[in-house]
Each structure stands twice: as structure tokens, then as C-alpha cells.
Design a protein around this motif. Sequence first.
Motif, PDB file in Angstrom:
ATOM      1  N   THR A 178      69.008  19.573   1.619  1.00 23.29           N
ATOM      2  CA  THR A 178      68.553  18.309   2.204  1.00 23.29           C
ATOM      3  C   THR A 178      69.701  17.319   2.375  1.00 23.29           C
ATOM      4  OG1 THR A 178      67.967  17.459   0.004  1.00 23.29           O
ATOM      5  CG2 THR A 178      66.248  18.598   1.242  1.00 23.29           C
ATOM      6  N   ARG A 179      70.691  17.386   1.496  1.00 24.25           N
ATOM      7  CA  ARG A 179      71.840  16.481   1.587  1.00 24.25           C
ATOM      8  C   ARG A 179      73.081  17.183   2.140  1.00 24.25           C
ATOM      9  NH1 ARG A 179      74.108  14.373  -2.793  1.00 24.25           N
ATOM     10  NH2 ARG A 179      73.397  15.974  -4.237  1.00 24.25           N
ATOM     11  N   ASN A 180      72.963  18.484   2.427  1.00 20.91           N
ATOM     12  CA  ASN A 180      74.101  19.268   2.906  1.00 20.91           C
ATOM     13  C   ASN A 180      75.286  19.132   1.953  1.00 20.91           C
ATOM     14  OD1 ASN A 180      75.666  20.928   4.656  1.00 20.91           O
ATOM     15  ND2 ASN A 180      76.530  19.115   5.664  1.00 20.91           N
ATOM     16  N   TRP A 181      75.007  19.282   0.655  1.00 28.73           N
ATOM     17  CA  TRP A 181      76.074  19.118  -0.340  1.00 28.73           C
ATOM     18  C   TRP A 181      76.189  20.378  -1.189  1.00 28.73           C
ATOM     19  CZ3 TRP A 181      79.316  15.260   0.329  1.00 28.73           C
ATOM     20  CH2 TRP A 181      80.327  15.066  -0.631  1.00 28.73           C
ATOM     21  N   TYR A 182      77.426  20.884  -1.262  1.00 26.97           N
ATOM     22  CA  TYR A 182      77.708  22.156  -1.932  1.00 26.97           C
ATOM     23  C   TYR A 182      78.584  21.914  -3.155  1.00 26.97           C
ATOM     24  CZ  TYR A 182      79.565  26.928  -2.498  1.00 26.97           C
ATOM     25  OH  TYR A 182      79.931  28.153  -2.992  1.00 26.97           O
ATOM     26  N   VAL A 183      78.190  22.522  -4.282  1.00 29.23           N
ATOM     27  CA  VAL A 183      78.889  22.312  -5.551  1.00 29.23           C
ATOM     28  C   VAL A 183      79.177  23.653  -6.214  1.00 29.23           C
ATOM     29  CG1 VAL A 183      78.696  21.354  -7.887  1.00 29.23           C
ATOM     30  CG2 VAL A 183      77.837  20.052  -5.926  1.00 29.23           C
ATOM     31  N   VAL A 184      80.383  23.786  -6.739  1.00 33.75           N
ATOM     32  CA  VAL A 184      80.737  24.923  -7.591  1.00 33.75           C
ATOM     33  C   VAL A 184      81.249  24.349  -8.905  1.00 33.75           C
ATOM     34  CG1 VAL A 184      82.114  27.013  -7.874  1.00 33.75           C
ATOM     35  CG2 VAL A 184      81.383  26.305  -5.583  1.00 33.75           C
ATOM     36  N   ALA A 185      80.654  24.773 -10.007  1.00 32.39           N
ATOM     37  CA  ALA A 185      81.028  24.246 -11.318  1.00 32.39           C
ATOM     38  C   ALA A 185      81.267  25.394 -12.290  1.00 32.39           C
ATOM     39  CB  ALA A 185      79.945  23.324 -11.862  1.00 32.39           C
ATOM     40  N   LYS A 186      82.261  25.213 -13.144  1.00 32.21           N
ATOM     41  CA  LYS A 186      82.585  26.214 -14.166  1.00 32.21           C
ATOM     42  C   LYS A 186      82.329  25.629 -15.542  1.00 32.21           C
ATOM     43  CE  LYS A 186      86.401  29.009 -15.996  1.00 32.21           C
ATOM     44  NZ  LYS A 186      87.824  29.406 -15.828  1.00 32.21           N
ATOM     45  N   GLY A 187      81.632  26.391 -16.375  1.00 30.95           N
ATOM     46  CA  GLY A 187      81.362  25.958 -17.737  1.00 30.95           C
ATOM     47  C   GLY A 187      81.885  26.959 -18.749  1.00 30.95           C
ATOM     48  N   LEU A 188      82.404  26.454 -19.853  1.00 32.54           N
ATOM     49  CA  LEU A 188      82.848  27.293 -20.965  1.00 32.54           C
ATOM     50  C   LEU A 188      81.927  27.019 -22.150  1.00 32.54           C
ATOM     51  CD1 LEU A 188      86.738  26.866 -20.749  1.00 32.54           C
ATOM     52  CD2 LEU A 188      85.320  28.678 -19.766  1.00 32.54           C
ATOM     53  N   TYR A 189      81.360  28.087 -22.717  1.00 33.13           N
ATOM     54  CA  TYR A 189      80.362  27.966 -23.775  1.00 33.13           C
ATOM     55  C   TYR A 189      80.833  28.681 -25.036  1.00 33.13           C
ATOM     56  CZ  TYR A 189      77.084  26.395 -20.162  1.00 33.13           C
ATOM     57  OH  TYR A 189      76.465  25.696 -19.155  1.00 33.13           O
ATOM     58  N   ARG A 190      80.263  28.251 -26.152  1.00 28.16           N
ATOM     59  CA  ARG A 190      80.556  28.901 -27.428  1.00 28.16           C
ATOM     60  C   ARG A 190      79.624  30.099 -27.610  1.00 28.16           C
ATOM     61  NH1 ARG A 190      83.008  26.935 -31.832  1.00 28.16           N
ATOM     62  NH2 ARG A 190      82.755  24.762 -31.144  1.00 28.16           N
ATOM     63  N   TYR A 191      80.199  31.224 -28.050  1.00 27.59           N
ATOM     64  CA  TYR A 191      79.364  32.382 -28.362  1.00 27.59           C
ATOM     65  C   TYR A 191      78.502  32.071 -29.585  1.00 27.59           C
ATOM     66  CZ  TYR A 191      82.077  35.383 -25.208  1.00 27.59           C
ATOM     67  OH  TYR A 191      82.660  35.944 -24.105  1.00 27.59           O
ATOM     68  N   PRO A 192      77.258  32.543 -29.617  1.00 21.87           N
ATOM     69  CA  PRO A 192      76.430  32.350 -30.814  1.00 21.87           C
ATOM     70  C   PRO A 192      77.075  32.999 -32.041  1.00 21.87           C
ATOM     71  CG  PRO A 192      75.093  33.076 -28.955  1.00 21.87           C
ATOM     72  CD  PRO A 192      76.523  33.216 -28.534  1.00 21.87           C
ATOM     73  N   GLN A 193      76.716  32.514 -33.199  1.00 24.23           N
ATOM     74  CA  GLN A 193      77.248  33.050 -34.443  1.00 24.23           C
ATOM     75  C   GLN A 193      76.977  34.547 -34.540  1.00 24.23           C
ATOM     76  OE1 GLN A 193      78.963  31.177 -36.618  1.00 24.23           O
ATOM     77  NE2 GLN A 193      79.383  32.909 -37.980  1.00 24.23           N
ATOM     78  N   GLY A 194      78.033  35.326 -34.781  1.00 26.43           N
ATOM     79  CA  GLY A 194      77.892  36.769 -34.924  1.00 26.43           C
ATOM     80  C   GLY A 194      77.946  37.539 -33.621  1.00 26.43           C
ATOM     81  N   CYS A 195      78.085  36.845 -32.504  1.00 26.43           N
ATOM     82  CA  CYS A 195      78.126  37.500 -31.193  1.00 26.43           C
ATOM     83  C   CYS A 195      79.574  37.754 -30.789  1.00 26.43           C
ATOM     84  CB  CYS A 195      77.439  36.637 -30.144  1.00 26.43           C
ATOM     85  SG  CYS A 195      77.553  37.302 -28.466  1.00 26.43           S
ATOM     86  N   VAL A 196      79.881  38.999 -30.468  1.00 25.46           N
ATOM     87  CA  VAL A 196      81.219  39.389 -30.026  1.00 25.46           C
ATOM     88  C   VAL A 196      81.097  40.040 -28.651  1.00 25.46           C
ATOM     89  CG1 VAL A 196      83.243  40.800 -30.521  1.00 25.46           C
ATOM     90  CG2 VAL A 196      81.974  39.741 -32.403  1.00 25.46           C
ATOM     91  N   PRO A 197      81.872  39.573 -27.654  1.00 18.05           N
ATOM     92  CA  PRO A 197      81.770  40.160 -26.313  1.00 18.05           C
ATOM     93  C   PRO A 197      82.331  41.580 -26.276  1.00 18.05           C
ATOM     94  CG  PRO A 197      83.610  38.621 -26.425  1.00 18.05           C
ATOM     95  CD  PRO A 197      82.865  38.500 -27.730  1.00 18.05           C
ATOM     96  N   PRO A 198      81.848  42.396 -25.316  1.00 17.34           N
ATOM     97  CA  PRO A 198      80.809  42.089 -24.329  1.00 17.34           C
ATOM     98  C   PRO A 198      79.437  41.988 -24.985  1.00 17.34           C
ATOM     99  CG  PRO A 198      81.419  44.396 -24.182  1.00 17.34           C
ATOM    100  CD  PRO A 198      82.374  43.774 -25.155  1.00 17.34           C
ATOM    101  N   ILE A 199      78.581  41.136 -24.422  1.00 14.06           N
ATOM    102  CA  ILE A 199      77.302  40.868 -25.073  1.00 14.06           C
ATOM    103  C   ILE A 199      76.150  41.648 -24.455  1.00 14.06           C
ATOM    104  CG2 ILE A 199      78.095  38.600 -25.775  1.00 14.06           C
ATOM    105  CD1 ILE A 199      76.484  37.344 -23.622  1.00 14.06           C
ATOM    106  N   SER A 200      76.451  42.508 -23.468  1.00 14.49           N
ATOM    107  CA  SER A 200      75.438  43.398 -22.904  1.00 14.49           C
ATOM    108  C   SER A 200      76.134  44.658 -22.418  1.00 14.49           C
ATOM    109  CB  SER A 200      74.688  42.725 -21.752  1.00 14.49           C
ATOM    110  OG  SER A 200      75.561  42.485 -20.662  1.00 14.49           O
TER     111      SER A 200
END
Length: 234
Positions: A178-200
Motif C-alpha cells: 500500500t505504501r510501496n515500501w520495501y525493507v530488508v532487516a537482519k537480526g542476530l539472536y541468542r541461542y537458547p540455553q543448551g542449543c548448539v547449531p545446527p539446530i535442525s
Amino acid sequence: MTNRIGILAVILCLVGFIGCAVKPTERPLSDRDVEAARRSLVMSEKTTDTDGVWHTVYTEPSNYLAGTGLRTVVRAKSGERIELWWVVDWLGKGRAFPRWHYELRYFGPDGSSLTSKGFQIGECHFSGGCNSVRYRTSGSGGEGMPNEFLALHWDSWDYGNDGEEGYLDRIQHVYDVTRNWYVVAKGLYRYPQGCVPPISSPPDVCDAREECKPPYRLLKEEILESRPLIPERI
């Protein structure tokens, strides 16, 4: 000897083994651009509101053995459509190796020379990427066809381990139609306690292990793009 090196560099540039093209200067983001991006990101997090409802476009797991091509089409009564493609980037795009991935394309209703070719709205950024595609519409008819596309949202999570070291990466593409506005955003997150990548594990790349399931804590967010998408609508 110097001439031989120069000739070799030219050949490599032509076939795409190395990225020799000059990257265009990106327009610095203004305060207005950042504020517009924030509004789009907040809007994309809502499941429903007074203006419309979000719907999910489901995708099937795929890999390099599957043939490339069109996977899904969603058409709106307005004449718009979105297409989900399984594609491969070959050496001509400056990559040392081919990369298979999903991408989302938007086609406007006006049939102009620009929108008739479509605009890439989102793509998978990670080899172990968990992606979701959604569109927002004011409503749907009895046959399930949306009235129009008010907004599009591509959400890509790095459920593998090829993003920034030590972080769970997320890249969002949001197009406010509707506003013809395009956004690309990058986020960095903390892994949950005990989670080691790859997570799947493939092929169920979105099926995170129990200790790795969301919610995730956001540590840092960066706006990569915030701009009009279709020049003819500016």
C-alpha cells in the motif's frame, strides 16, 4: 608475465569466478527510512488487525536434485500475483559455486513493463534456512482468492550454521504494498540455553530440536534496505 595475469583476470571476470563488477554506492539510510522500516517490521509481526489478516504460503522442502522452476502461484482479485520459485544462481552472478534456493516474486496489477516482469521480494539466505512466506489481505472470496496484497513478508532463519559465528541469524524482507515500501532487516539472536547449531536436520530444516525451539532473544538488529520498490509508483 604481467600480460598473462591480466588476461587471466579478465577471463575469470567474464565467467563469473570472481566478483569483479563494481558494487554501486548504496544510498545512506535517512531517519525517515529507518522509521519507515520500523513501522513495516512492527506490522509484519501482527497476526491480524483492523486492516487485514495474514495468510501463510506453504513451501515444500527442496534440494539440488529437484528441478528448478515455479513452485507456487497465489493470485489476487486485484490482478496482482506472487510466485514462489526454486532457482539456482550460477557462476554468472559472481559466485564460486552454484547455489539453489527459494525466492519470492511480486507482480503488480497494472501490467506495466516493470511490474509485468516481477520484483524479487525475498529469498533464502542460508544453506540450512528455515523460511516462511506470508501475505496480508483485507479479505478473501468464497474460492479463497485474496482481494489484494496489502503486504508481503519473507522470514529466513539460519537453522544451519553458516551465518555470523555465535549467533542465530535472521533476515526479513517486508514489502508494504500500500505504501510501496520495501525493507530488508537482519537480526542476530541468542541461542537458547543448551542449543548448539545446527539446530535442525534436512530435509525438515524448520523442525528445530527441542532445546533449540523459539522464542529467541534479539541481541542486535540492522536495517539493510529501506526504500520504494517500484519506481513507477513513487
